[in-house]
Motif scaffolding. Structure first.
Motif, PDB file in Angstrom:
ATOM      1  N   PHE A  53      42.081  42.093  44.095  1.00  0.00           N
ATOM      2  CA  PHE A  53      42.982  41.233  44.856  1.00  0.00           C
ATOM      3  C   PHE A  53      44.417  41.696  44.668  1.00  0.00           C
ATOM      4  N   LYS A  54      45.279  41.347  45.615  1.00  0.00           N
ATOM      5  CA  LYS A  54      46.689  41.684  45.505  1.00  0.00           C
ATOM      6  C   LYS A  54      47.421  40.570  44.762  1.00  0.00           C
ATOM      7  N   ALA A  55      48.247  40.984  43.823  1.00  0.00           N
ATOM      8  CA  ALA A  55      49.017  40.026  43.021  1.00  0.00           C
ATOM      9  C   ALA A  55      50.088  40.802  42.285  1.00  0.00           C
ATOM     10  N   PRO A  56      51.130  40.131  41.828  1.00  0.00           N
ATOM     11  CA  PRO A  56      52.164  40.828  41.050  1.00  0.00           C
ATOM     12  C   PRO A  56      51.600  41.339  39.724  1.00  0.00           C
TER      13      PRO A  56
ATOM     14  N   PRO B 246      46.371  51.439  43.307  1.00  0.00           N
ATOM     15  CA  PRO B 246      47.304  50.870  42.322  1.00  0.00           C
ATOM     16  C   PRO B 246      48.023  49.619  42.815  1.00  0.00           C
ATOM     17  N   ASP B 247      47.971  49.370  44.127  1.00  0.00           N
ATOM     18  CA  ASP B 247      48.608  48.161  44.674  1.00  0.00           C
ATOM     19  C   ASP B 247      47.706  46.936  44.573  1.00  0.00           C
ATOM     20  N   VAL B 248      46.470  47.165  44.106  1.00  0.00           N
ATOM     21  CA  VAL B 248      45.492  46.079  43.987  1.00  0.00           C
ATOM     22  C   VAL B 248      45.162  45.883  42.511  1.00  0.00           C
ATOM     23  N   LEU B 249      45.082  44.617  42.093  1.00  0.00           N
ATOM     24  CA  LEU B 249      44.683  44.320  40.715  1.00  0.00           C
ATOM     25  C   LEU B 249      43.186  44.039  40.656  1.00  0.00           C
ATOM     26  N   ALA B 250      42.609  44.198  39.471  1.00  0.00           N
ATOM     27  CA  ALA B 250      41.170  43.989  39.303  1.00  0.00           C
ATOM     28  C   ALA B 250      40.896  43.251  38.008  1.00  0.00           C
ATOM     29  N   GLY B 251      39.839  42.467  38.019  1.00  0.00           N
ATOM     30  CA  GLY B 251      39.418  41.740  36.828  1.00  0.00           C
ATOM     31  C   GLY B 251      38.037  41.171  37.018  1.00  0.00           C
TER      32      GLY B 251
ATOM     33  N   VAL C 259      42.502  39.197  34.557  1.00  0.00           N
ATOM     34  CA  VAL C 259      43.071  40.390  35.191  1.00  0.00           C
ATOM     35  C   VAL C 259      43.240  41.493  34.155  1.00  0.00           C
ATOM     36  N   GLU C 260      42.538  42.613  34.381  1.00  0.00           N
ATOM     37  CA  GLU C 260      42.546  43.696  33.405  1.00  0.00           C
ATOM     38  C   GLU C 260      43.559  44.787  33.731  1.00  0.00           C
ATOM     39  N   GLY C 261      43.940  44.904  34.997  1.00  0.00           N
ATOM     40  CA  GLY C 261      44.903  45.939  35.355  1.00  0.00           C
ATOM     41  C   GLY C 261      44.780  46.320  36.810  1.00  0.00           C
ATOM     42  N   GLU C 262      45.290  47.502  37.131  1.00  0.00           N
ATOM     43  CA  GLU C 262      45.225  47.983  38.508  1.00  0.00           C
ATOM     44  C   GLU C 262      43.811  48.434  38.848  1.00  0.00           C
ATOM     45  N   SER C 263      43.461  48.304  40.124  1.00  0.00           N
ATOM     46  CA  SER C 263      42.183  48.801  40.606  1.00  0.00           C
ATOM     47  C   SER C 263      42.139  50.319  40.460  1.00  0.00           C
TER      48      SER C 263
END
Length: 514
Positions: free
Chosen positions: A477-480, A462-467, A454-458
């Protein structure tokens, strides 16, 4: 090339010609500043000794030079340029400067340039033009141009003649000289030019300000000796010269100790690593074999040349562990005849045999590539060979380009006889195949569980993370936010052409990731 021509750079002072001089005359006027890239001279290179310096030190007289000042670096081009920017940022901060996010509040602005494509050069000259008004408002501002474009004679001459608000120009071989160049620029009332035509030395322990603390780039070698007819890199980056293995291993161990999750080994021709050593028989396969024993989850490398991809490297990569199952393997064309004109020194059949070996050893490998369309003399049949090779290999992604000549390369002297409308049409057809193959490759991920760093926010939400997965597939994907910087398990729920959507199901302890 005589010794007079081997200028290590000189300061341009009261030598500005009158406005009446033509640009051609102006180029001649500054002929002493820079030596043009020459295929004949470059191919003779190698007699100059490459010096290794174990430690980089900033002389005491330059310390504190940047106190109360800010710097801004805009980077164009490849990961090597990004890494050079990290080094220059490290030097700036060692001098007392602070980084700035904008040009408006900066005291020094550097454009770290790329010479691979004409479009990249046009963007740089556009930015140089935009900076003129800022320089007029703030005469004390220093504006500099560095990187690969600075190694081109035509670029240096154009800046000297048309962009005299630029304060300094320096090349790829003398980044470590940044403190001295800045000092000269502050003291001089004229442009400071220091572009070395000599080969660069290898200097260890340069300071770096790395972008983030998750992924890191590690330079393992510099330069290229391949002289593909379209490529300016052998002239702008010099001959192949490798760092010593112990220095690289030490740097990777340090990154692992600082918690980095992934490193990418960098080189213009990364798998030629070690071929310039005359005291040990040691190549990229040997280095990767040692690095896979270090406790860091993922190791990649880029960019490789098919000619130097040997059996030992394939054998080591097949051991996997922290060596990922993704290889970027630029083919450039699927036609043996075009490859010959490009001076790639392999045939279509030899490339396919290399792919066969790689897939036999690593059945789940993801292969990506670079392709140029519309090369001088490329026929419709030869272009069709590129399309068929792309499908036969089963590439999962590609960087695709329309051929554009680079001044100073052999191809620039060829008759560019493929009309632009034909080039564009071929690029469109190629990209259709690239998109189709990418979508097909991603289909197999539906409902599968993958490991994502996981590199950071999409960028889009900003509510979605990306990696990225080990095979370099983008996953949203959504994650804390606590998942950022970790490797997590994600179940893929939706497949797109270039990316995957999913749901995080588990965080992994990175130390346990294999």
């Amino acid at each position: 090339m005589n010794e007079e021509q081997r200028l290590q750079g000189q300061q341009v002072k009261d030598t500005t010609p009158s406005d009446k001089k033509s640009e051609k005359d102006y180029s001649k006027y500054f002929q002493s500043v820079y030596v043009a890239p020459s295929l004949k001279d470059a191919k003779k290179r190698g007699k100059e000794e490459i010096k290794y310096f174990k430690d980089f030190n900033i002389p005491e007289e330059y310390m504190g030079m940047g106190n109360g000042k800010k710097f801004y670096i805009r980077t164009y081009g490849c990961q090597m340029n990004e890494h050079d920017t990290e080094v220059m940022a490290g030097i700036f901060m060692a001098l007392g400067y602070e980084p700035s996010e904008t040009t408006e509040d900066s005291d020094v602005i550097l454009l770290n340039t790329c010479a691979i494509r004409e479009n990249a050069e046009n963007k740089v000259f556009g930015e140089i033009g935009h900076l003129k008004s800022l320089k007029q408002e703030r005469p004390d501002l220093l504006v500099g141009v560095c990187g690969c474009m600075s190694q081109e004679e035509s670029v240096v001459n154009r800046i000297l003649s048309k962009h005299q608000h630029v304060d300094m120009i320096f090349g790829t071989h003398n980044i470590h000289r940044l403190p001295q160049i800045l000092k000269e620029a502050y003291m001089s009332k004229a442009m400071v030019v220091e572009v070395w035509s000599k080969e660069g030395d290898v200097i260890e322990n340069l300071p770096k300000v790395r972008r983030g603390n998750i992924k890191a780039w590690v330079n393992i070698m510099y330069g290229c000796d391949k002289f593909c007819t379209y490529c300016i890199v052998p002239y702008t980056r010099g001959k192949e010269r490798s760092r010593r293995p112990d220095e690289i291993i030490q740097e990777v161990r340090m990154l692992a100790a600082h918690g980095y999750q992934e490193i990418t080994l960098l080189g213009q021709n990364v798998n030629a690593y070690g071929k310039d050593f005359d005291d040990i028989n040691y190549g990229l396969g040997d280095l990767m074999d040692e690095l896979r024993k270090i406790d860091i989850p993922r190791i990649r490398f880029t960019t490789s040349h098919p000619r130097d991809f040997d059996d030992h490297l394939i054998e080591v990569l097949a051991n996997k562990g922290n060596l990922v199952e993704h290889i970027h393997l630029p083919v450039q064309s699927g036609s043996t005849d075009v490859l010959k004109i490009m001076a790639r020194k392999y045939t279509r059949e030899q490339f396919l045999e290399l792919v066969r070996k790689i897939k036999a050893a690593i059945p789940d490998v993801a292969l990506t590539t670079d392709i140029i369309v519309g090369y001088p003399n490329e026929t419709e049949e030869q272009f069709e060979e590129t399309l068929s090779l792309y499908r036969e290999v089963g590439f999962e992604a590609a960087y695709t380009f329309i051929y554009s000549p680079r001044e100073g390369t052999p191809a620039a002297k060829m008759n560019d006889n493929v009309p632009m409308e034909v080039k564009k049409e071929r690029l469109q057809r190629l990209n259709t195949v690239v998109n189709e193959m990418s979508a097909e490759a991603l289909k197999k991920y539906k409902d599968r569980v993958v490991e994502v760093l996981v590199e950071g926010e999409s960028k889009n939400n900003p509510d979605v993370l990306a990696g990225y997965t080990r095979r370099s597939k983008l996953v949203n994907f959504k994650a804390p936010k606590t998942a950022i910087g970790k490797i997590v398990k994600v179940k893929i729920t939706d497949v797109k052409t270039w990316s995957l959507n999913g749901e995080m199901i588990e965080e992994l302890e990175t130390a346990e990731v294999k």
